[in-house]
Design an enzyme around this catalytic site. Structure first.
Site, PDB file in Angstrom:
ATOM      1  N   SER A  20       4.115   4.676 -11.362  1.00 30.48           N
ATOM      2  CA  SER A  20       2.827   4.348 -10.750  1.00 30.48           C
ATOM      3  C   SER A  20       1.809   4.066 -11.846  1.00 30.48           C
ATOM      4  O   SER A  20       1.504   4.944 -12.663  1.00 30.48           O
ATOM      5  CB  SER A  20       2.337   5.519  -9.903  1.00 30.48           C
ATOM      6  OG  SER A  20       0.939   5.360  -9.665  1.00 30.48           O
TER       7      SER A  20
ATOM      8  N   HIS B 207       5.015   0.634  -9.017  1.00 27.95           N
ATOM      9  CA  HIS B 207       4.265   1.180  -7.873  1.00 27.95           C
ATOM     10  C   HIS B 207       2.767   0.975  -8.104  1.00 27.95           C
ATOM     11  O   HIS B 207       2.220   1.388  -9.124  1.00 27.95           O
ATOM     12  CB  HIS B 207       4.587   2.669  -7.730  1.00 27.95           C
ATOM     13  CG  HIS B 207       4.009   3.324  -6.522  1.00 27.95           C
ATOM     14  ND1 HIS B 207       4.592   3.246  -5.270  1.00 27.95           N
ATOM     15  CD2 HIS B 207       2.902   4.089  -6.360  1.00 27.95           C
ATOM     16  CE1 HIS B 207       3.872   3.941  -4.401  1.00 27.95           C
ATOM     17  NE2 HIS B 207       2.828   4.449  -5.035  1.00 27.95           N
TER      18      HIS B 207
ATOM     19  N   ASP C  37      -0.980   1.559  -6.550  1.00 25.31           N
ATOM     20  CA  ASP C  37      -1.749   2.367  -5.603  1.00 25.31           C
ATOM     21  C   ASP C  37      -3.086   1.712  -5.298  1.00 25.31           C
ATOM     22  O   ASP C  37      -3.947   1.594  -6.171  1.00 25.31           O
ATOM     23  CB  ASP C  37      -1.971   3.766  -6.185  1.00 25.31           C
ATOM     24  CG  ASP C  37      -0.685   4.579  -6.189  1.00 25.31           C
ATOM     25  OD1 ASP C  37      -0.109   4.753  -5.100  1.00 25.31           O
ATOM     26  OD2 ASP C  37      -0.264   5.018  -7.266  1.00 25.31           O
TER      27      ASP C  37
ATOM     28  N   MET D 109      -6.502   1.924  -3.255  1.00 28.57           N
ATOM     29  CA  MET D 109      -7.373   2.920  -2.607  1.00 28.57           C
ATOM     30  C   MET D 109      -8.753   2.329  -2.362  1.00 28.57           C
ATOM     31  O   MET D 109      -9.262   1.586  -3.215  1.00 28.57           O
ATOM     32  CB  MET D 109      -7.515   4.150  -3.511  1.00 28.57           C
ATOM     33  CG  MET D 109      -6.188   4.748  -3.937  1.00 28.57           C
ATOM     34  SD  MET D 109      -6.439   6.271  -4.868  1.00 28.57           S
ATOM     35  CE  MET D 109      -4.754   6.652  -5.352  1.00 28.57           C
TER      36      MET D 109
ATOM     37  N   HIS E 290       1.343   0.357  -2.351  1.00 26.33           N
ATOM     38  CA  HIS E 290       1.067   1.495  -1.465  1.00 26.33           C
ATOM     39  C   HIS E 290      -0.402   1.405  -1.039  1.00 26.33           C
ATOM     40  O   HIS E 290      -1.296   1.634  -1.855  1.00 26.33           O
ATOM     41  CB  HIS E 290       1.375   2.779  -2.253  1.00 26.33           C
ATOM     42  CG  HIS E 290       1.038   4.055  -1.553  1.00 26.33           C
ATOM     43  ND1 HIS E 290       1.018   5.275  -2.209  1.00 26.33           N
ATOM     44  CD2 HIS E 290       0.721   4.335  -0.257  1.00 26.33           C
ATOM     45  CE1 HIS E 290       0.700   6.233  -1.351  1.00 26.33           C
ATOM     46  NE2 HIS E 290       0.499   5.688  -0.163  1.00 26.33           N
TER      47      HIS E 290
ATOM     48  N   MET F  50      -3.483   2.748   0.506  1.00 25.01           N
ATOM     49  CA  MET F  50      -4.215   3.933   0.976  1.00 25.01           C
ATOM     50  C   MET F  50      -5.606   3.462   1.375  1.00 25.01           C
ATOM     51  O   MET F  50      -6.609   3.753   0.708  1.00 25.01           O
ATOM     52  CB  MET F  50      -4.275   4.980  -0.155  1.00 25.01           C
ATOM     53  CG  MET F  50      -2.946   5.710  -0.333  1.00 25.01           C
ATOM     54  SD  MET F  50      -2.793   6.469  -1.961  1.00 25.01           S
ATOM     55  CE  MET F  50      -2.311   5.052  -2.910  1.00 25.01           C
TER      56      MET F  50
ATOM     57  N   MET G 203       4.675  11.468   1.284  1.00 26.90           N
ATOM     58  CA  MET G 203       3.690  11.916   0.295  1.00 26.90           C
ATOM     59  C   MET G 203       3.934  13.389  -0.014  1.00 26.90           C
ATOM     60  O   MET G 203       3.925  14.234   0.895  1.00 26.90           O
ATOM     61  CB  MET G 203       2.260  11.766   0.818  1.00 26.90           C
ATOM     62  CG  MET G 203       1.713  10.348   0.863  1.00 26.90           C
ATOM     63  SD  MET G 203       1.784   9.409  -0.675  1.00 26.90           S
ATOM     64  CE  MET G 203       0.875  10.449  -1.824  1.00 26.90           C
TER      65      MET G 203
ATOM     66  N   GLY H  15      -4.723  10.090  -3.259  1.00 26.81           N
ATOM     67  CA  GLY H  15      -6.045   9.868  -3.832  1.00 26.81           C
ATOM     68  C   GLY H  15      -6.074   9.958  -5.344  1.00 26.81           C
ATOM     69  O   GLY H  15      -6.828   9.243  -5.989  1.00 26.81           O
ATOM     70  N   PHE H  16      -5.240  10.810  -5.892  1.00 28.21           N
ATOM     71  CA  PHE H  16      -5.304  11.039  -7.341  1.00 28.21           C
ATOM     72  C   PHE H  16      -3.912  11.289  -7.907  1.00 28.21           C
ATOM     73  O   PHE H  16      -3.057  11.840  -7.218  1.00 28.21           O
ATOM     74  CB  PHE H  16      -6.186  12.258  -7.649  1.00 28.21           C
ATOM     75  CG  PHE H  16      -7.580  12.102  -7.104  1.00 28.21           C
ATOM     76  CD1 PHE H  16      -8.537  11.378  -7.800  1.00 28.21           C
ATOM     77  CD2 PHE H  16      -7.905  12.636  -5.864  1.00 28.21           C
ATOM     78  CE1 PHE H  16      -9.811  11.198  -7.276  1.00 28.21           C
ATOM     79  CE2 PHE H  16      -9.182  12.471  -5.324  1.00 28.21           C
ATOM     80  CZ  PHE H  16     -10.145  11.748  -6.030  1.00 28.21           C
TER      81      PHE H  16
ATOM     82  N   GLY I 187      -1.489  13.150 -10.927  1.00 25.52           N
ATOM     83  CA  GLY I 187      -1.487  14.403 -11.670  1.00 25.52           C
ATOM     84  C   GLY I 187      -1.613  15.665 -10.835  1.00 25.52           C
ATOM     85  O   GLY I 187      -1.911  16.732 -11.367  1.00 25.52           O
TER      86      GLY I 187
ATOM     87  N   ASP J 120       6.471  10.436  -3.327  1.00 24.31           N
ATOM     88  CA  ASP J 120       5.317  10.057  -4.163  1.00 24.31           C
ATOM     89  C   ASP J 120       4.378  11.249  -4.325  1.00 24.31           C
ATOM     90  O   ASP J 120       3.795  11.720  -3.348  1.00 24.31           O
ATOM     91  CB  ASP J 120       4.593   8.887  -3.476  1.00 24.31           C
ATOM     92  CG  ASP J 120       3.440   8.335  -4.294  1.00 24.31           C
ATOM     93  OD1 ASP J 120       3.220   8.786  -5.427  1.00 24.31           O
ATOM     94  OD2 ASP J 120       2.765   7.412  -3.773  1.00 24.31           O
ATOM     95  N   GLY J 121       4.252  11.700  -5.573  1.00 28.82           N
ATOM     96  CA  GLY J 121       3.295  12.753  -5.879  1.00 28.82           C
ATOM     97  C   GLY J 121       3.946  13.942  -6.557  1.00 28.82           C
ATOM     98  O   GLY J 121       4.838  14.573  -5.983  1.00 28.82           O
ATOM     99  N   GLY J 122       3.532  14.214  -7.788  1.00 28.29           N
ATOM    100  CA  GLY J 122       4.020  15.399  -8.484  1.00 28.29           C
ATOM    101  C   GLY J 122       5.465  15.326  -8.908  1.00 28.29           C
ATOM    102  O   GLY J 122       6.109  16.359  -9.112  1.00 28.29           O
TER     103      GLY J 122
HETATM  104  C1  DX5 Z   1      -1.375   9.412  -5.176  1.00 27.13           C
HETATM  105  C2  DX5 Z   1      -0.626   8.132  -5.406  1.00 27.13           C
HETATM  106  C3  DX5 Z   1       0.520   8.283  -6.326  1.00 27.13           C
HETATM  107  C4  DX5 Z   1       0.158   8.768  -7.700  1.00 27.13           C
HETATM  108  C5  DX5 Z   1       1.248   9.681  -8.131  1.00 27.13           C
HETATM  109  O1  DX5 Z   1      -2.378   9.193  -4.268  1.00 27.13           O
HETATM  110  O2  DX5 Z   1      -0.138   7.595  -4.194  1.00 27.13           O
HETATM  111  O3  DX5 Z   1       1.322   7.116  -6.387  1.00 27.13           O
HETATM  112  O4  DX5 Z   1       0.030   7.758  -8.661  1.00 27.13           O
HETATM  113  O5  DX5 Z   1       0.887  10.248  -9.345  1.00 27.13           O
HETATM  114  P1  DX5 Z   1       1.626  11.509  -9.943  1.00 27.13           P
HETATM  115  O6  DX5 Z   1       3.058  11.101 -10.212  1.00 27.13           O
HETATM  116  O7  DX5 Z   1       0.856  11.752 -11.181  1.00 27.13           O
HETATM  117  O8  DX5 Z   1       1.522  12.624  -8.941  1.00 27.13           O
HETATM  118 ZN    ZN Z   2       1.397   5.910  -4.366  1.00 25.72          ZN
END
Ligand code: DX5
Ligand code: ZN
Length: 230
Positions: free
Chosen positions: A8, A33, A35, A37, A66, A68, A137, A142-143, A145, A176-178
């Site tokens: 991403s 990927h 994102d 937003m 993606h 959002m 998800m 939204g963010f 990390g 997606d996420g963490g």
């Molecule tokens: C979060 C995004 C993710 C994000 C994942 O809202 O949809 O794609 O970039 O980032 P990490 O891998 O750092 O959790």
């Molecule tokens: Zn994403």
């Protein structure tokens, strides 16, 4: 089928996206990927179709977009024209999800639906036969990390069951996420086959190497193929 790794670019340097994409592609990224937003559906604001169009010019791998955003129906065409190969939309914002999915497919783009962490798997049931992929998800969008929500592993398995029951075994599950070296193998074992990773790749000093290492870990976590019946 191998696991696909989708770095991403949310966690990359936005002043050097071309270089970021080149680095992860050298490391073996399968998808890029992106994102999107809008500051309404999620608190953050990122990029729109003109940037995706520029990324398409430099990316060798397919763009996984993606959305959002609060009103994806208004922008699907623009993202498809900009070069998205895959578009995913959140079930939480779409009262006419079936129509939206058909519209994405009609543009020749792979269509995915996204479930937020608090959205029950049953929201997928009536659309499961129509989707190309489902994005689970594992953080609140939204963010980058944020920490992986462990309950997401059970959700992956539940989504797999809904897709199979709907007669759609070909649909892939994206997580997606963490995602990092600890959670990636867990997600693969639970049934995810597309893994998004932002911070674990662009939060390091060497995105190419991080991509290569994470991708190898993901594939090593694939269950061994069943022995042929005798
Ligand atoms: C979060 C995004 C993710 C994000 C994942 O809202 O949809 O794609 O970039 O980032 P990490 O891998 O750092 O959790
Ligand atoms: Zn994403």
């Amino acid at each position: 089928m191998r696991v696909q790794l989708a770095p991403s670019i949310l966690s990359a340097d936005f002043a050097a996206l071309g270089a970021a994409i080149a680095a992860v592609e050298r490391g073996g990224a399968d998808l890029i990927h992106v994102d999107v937003m809008d500051g309404h559906f999620v608190p953050n604001i990122t990029i729109g179709p003109p940037v995706v169009k520029s990324l398409k010019r430099v990316a060798q791998r397919p763009l996984d977009v993606h959305l959002m955003i609060a009103d994806p129906d208004r922008y699907i065409d623009a993202f498809a024209q900009a070069g998205a190969a895959m578009i995913s939309v959140h079930v939480e914002v779409l009262p006419h999800l079936h129509r939206t999915i058909q519209a994405i497919k009609a543009l020749g783009v792979k269509a995915g639906v996204v479930l937020n962490p608090s959205t029950p798997v049953v929201a997928l049931e009536q659309i499961a036969a129509d989707v190309d992929f489902v994005l689970v998800m594992s953080v609140n969008p939204g963010f980058g990390g944020q920490a992986f929500i462990p309950r997401s592993l059970q959700k992956i398995a539940a989504v797999r069951a809904v897709l199979d029951a709907a007669g759609n075994p070909a649909a892939l599950i994206e997580i997606d996420g963490g995602i990092d070296a600890v959670t990636a193998p867990q997600a693969v074992a639970a049934g995810a086959r597309i893994l998004v990773a932002g911070n674990a790749i662009f939060g390091t000093s060497d995105a190419e190497r991080a991509t290569r290492e994470l991708r190898a870990l993901c594939n090593a976590a694939l269950p061994a193929p069943a022995a042929p019946a005798r």
